[in-house]
Design a protein around this motif. Sequence first.
Motif, mmCIF file in Angstrom:
data_model
loop_
_atom_site.group_PDB
_atom_site.id
_atom_site.type_symbol
_atom_site.label_atom_id
_atom_site.label_comp_id
_atom_site.label_asym_id
_atom_site.label_seq_id
_atom_site.Cartn_x
_atom_site.Cartn_y
_atom_site.Cartn_z
ATOM 1 N N LEU A 1 -6.753 -0.025 6.486
ATOM 2 C CA LEU A 1 -6.594 1.187 5.683
ATOM 3 C C LEU A 1 -5.213 1.796 5.875
ATOM 4 O O LEU A 1 -4.639 2.367 4.933
ATOM 5 C CB LEU A 1 -7.685 2.210 6.025
ATOM 6 N N TYR A 2 -4.663 1.680 7.069
ATOM 7 C CA TYR A 2 -3.287 2.106 7.320
ATOM 8 C C TYR A 2 -2.332 1.335 6.403
ATOM 9 O O TYR A 2 -1.433 1.914 5.780
ATOM 10 C CB TYR A 2 -2.958 1.860 8.788
ATOM 11 N N GLN A 3 -2.538 0.028 6.310
ATOM 12 C CA GLN A 3 -1.693 -0.802 5.452
ATOM 13 C C GLN A 3 -1.893 -0.462 3.974
ATOM 14 O O GLN A 3 -0.943 -0.509 3.183
ATOM 15 C CB GLN A 3 -1.989 -2.280 5.722
ATOM 16 N N TYR A 4 -3.120 -0.102 3.591
ATOM 17 C CA TYR A 4 -3.367 0.328 2.210
ATOM 18 C C TYR A 4 -2.552 1.578 1.879
ATOM 19 O O TYR A 4 -2.041 1.724 0.763
ATOM 20 C CB TYR A 4 -4.854 0.623 1.982
ATOM 21 N N GLY A 5 -2.457 2.478 2.844
ATOM 22 C CA GLY A 5 -1.676 3.689 2.632
ATOM 23 C C GLY A 5 -0.221 3.367 2.350
ATOM 24 O O GLY A 5 0.398 3.949 1.450
ATOM 25 N N ILE A 6 0.332 2.423 3.097
ATOM 26 C CA ILE A 6 1.733 2.023 2.916
ATOM 27 C C ILE A 6 1.923 1.371 1.546
ATOM 28 O O ILE A 6 2.836 1.723 0.787
ATOM 29 C CB ILE A 6 2.162 1.046 4.024
ATOM 30 N N MET A 7 1.044 0.407 1.221
ATOM 31 C CA MET A 7 1.184 -0.307 -0.057
ATOM 32 C C MET A 7 0.930 0.609 -1.246
ATOM 33 O O MET A 7 1.632 0.546 -2.260
ATOM 34 C CB MET A 7 0.234 -1.507 -0.084
ATOM 35 N N GLY A 8 -0.078 1.473 -1.125
ATOM 36 C CA GLY A 8 -0.386 2.399 -2.212
ATOM 37 C C GLY A 8 0.739 3.377 -2.464
ATOM 38 O O GLY A 8 1.056 3.708 -3.616
ATOM 39 N N SER A 9 1.381 3.836 -1.389
ATOM 40 C CA SER A 9 2.498 4.758 -1.516
ATOM 41 C C SER A 9 3.679 4.083 -2.221
ATOM 42 O O SER A 9 4.307 4.666 -3.110
ATOM 43 C CB SER A 9 2.919 5.250 -0.126
ATOM 44 N N ALA A 10 3.963 2.849 -1.819
ATOM 45 C CA ALA A 10 5.079 2.110 -2.439
ATOM 46 C C ALA A 10 4.813 1.873 -3.924
ATOM 47 O O ALA A 10 5.708 2.049 -4.765
ATOM 48 C CB ALA A 10 5.281 0.781 -1.718
ATOM 49 N N TYR A 11 3.595 1.473 -4.270
ATOM 50 C CA TYR A 11 3.246 1.210 -5.668
ATOM 51 C C TYR A 11 3.338 2.497 -6.499
ATOM 52 O O TYR A 11 3.814 2.486 -7.643
ATOM 53 C CB TYR A 11 1.834 0.636 -5.745
ATOM 54 N N THR A 12 2.893 3.606 -5.925
ATOM 55 C CA THR A 12 2.916 4.882 -6.635
ATOM 56 C C THR A 12 4.348 5.330 -6.929
ATOM 57 O O THR A 12 4.642 5.866 -8.003
ATOM 58 C CB THR A 12 2.179 5.963 -5.823
ATOM 59 N N GLU A 13 5.239 5.102 -5.988
ATOM 60 C CA GLU A 13 6.648 5.424 -6.216
ATOM 61 C C GLU A 13 7.243 4.575 -7.330
ATOM 62 O O GLU A 13 7.960 5.069 -8.200
ATOM 63 C CB GLU A 13 7.455 5.225 -4.929
#
Length: 328
Positions: free
Chosen positions: A151-163
């Motif tokens: 879930l920590y990694q999801y936060g990183i990937m989701g943040s990058a995709y959102t940007e």
Amino acid sequence: MKARIALDAMGGDFAPLVCVKGAELAVREDSEIEVILVGREDEIKSSLNKHPQIKVVHAEEFIDMDESPAISVRRKKDSSINKAISLLKDGQADVFISAGNTGAVVCAASLILRLLPDIERPGIAIIFPTTKGFCLLIDVGANIDPKPMHLYQYGIMGSAYTELILKKNNPTVGLLNIGEEESKGTDFMKEVNQLLKECSLNYKGNIEGRDLFLGKYDVVVADGFVGNIALKVSESVAIATGEILKKHIKDGLLAKLGALMLMPTFKKIKKDIDYTEYGGAPLLGVDGNVVICHGSSSDKAIKNAIKVAKEMVEKDVKQKIKERLHSL
């Protein structure tokens, strides 16, 4: 640069017809798209109009929705999912799209493409309409038995995709939990919360399910089990709300007149909550661009998924996520 889209033509409740028609809609709108339809050639060509931007690659087998993902991916080497992902792996395509068996897509993508460095499990990210625009929910079903690090990694990937795709600078991140307080949730959720607090993401803490559509955060992290339930409940509420409105509009002449005046507003609302407008959901964490569509996708949904896929190529989402992972 032309985006080469490998599309699983046999995936979905209405395949191959909607896949073929969705591809035709996409190439008519954008000359910089090339679609490779993968599946049973005779079935595809029976509904396909000749077009220079659309090619067909034959795959004799396909994976049904109710088949075991791991077993079917290994046994059906010539399935449309395996063959299309292999085109991506071999550099003959830039993106893979499927509305077929989600588990099989996740399994095949993980086995054939492998995972990005430092990623342990991929996650499906979906765009949710909110009162303030959009938010990204990850994961909605790829991983139903995760570890806190996932879930920590999801936060990183989701943040990058959102940007990159939703164009939100320094997006806020929240963790879907049963309460906002840090003391809420299981030991698992408390550990995830601590991991997210300690990284450089713009993490704001827990978010409750009731706040999901209020646009409180730009990225909402969830385990696949909870995220999938949230997604399916939301779809059901949208359908039920529409049916309830129709029912009460029929109650009298005044209601019918009011509904007629509000018709343009109703159409805007329908567009905001219609999943076909957003096309598909990216599978983040695999070493390749993969988009997963709803099983009941229409040709419009497939067309919009192709648009999402092209944008992933143009923005080089995979490489940007790699860089973000490395920096954190």
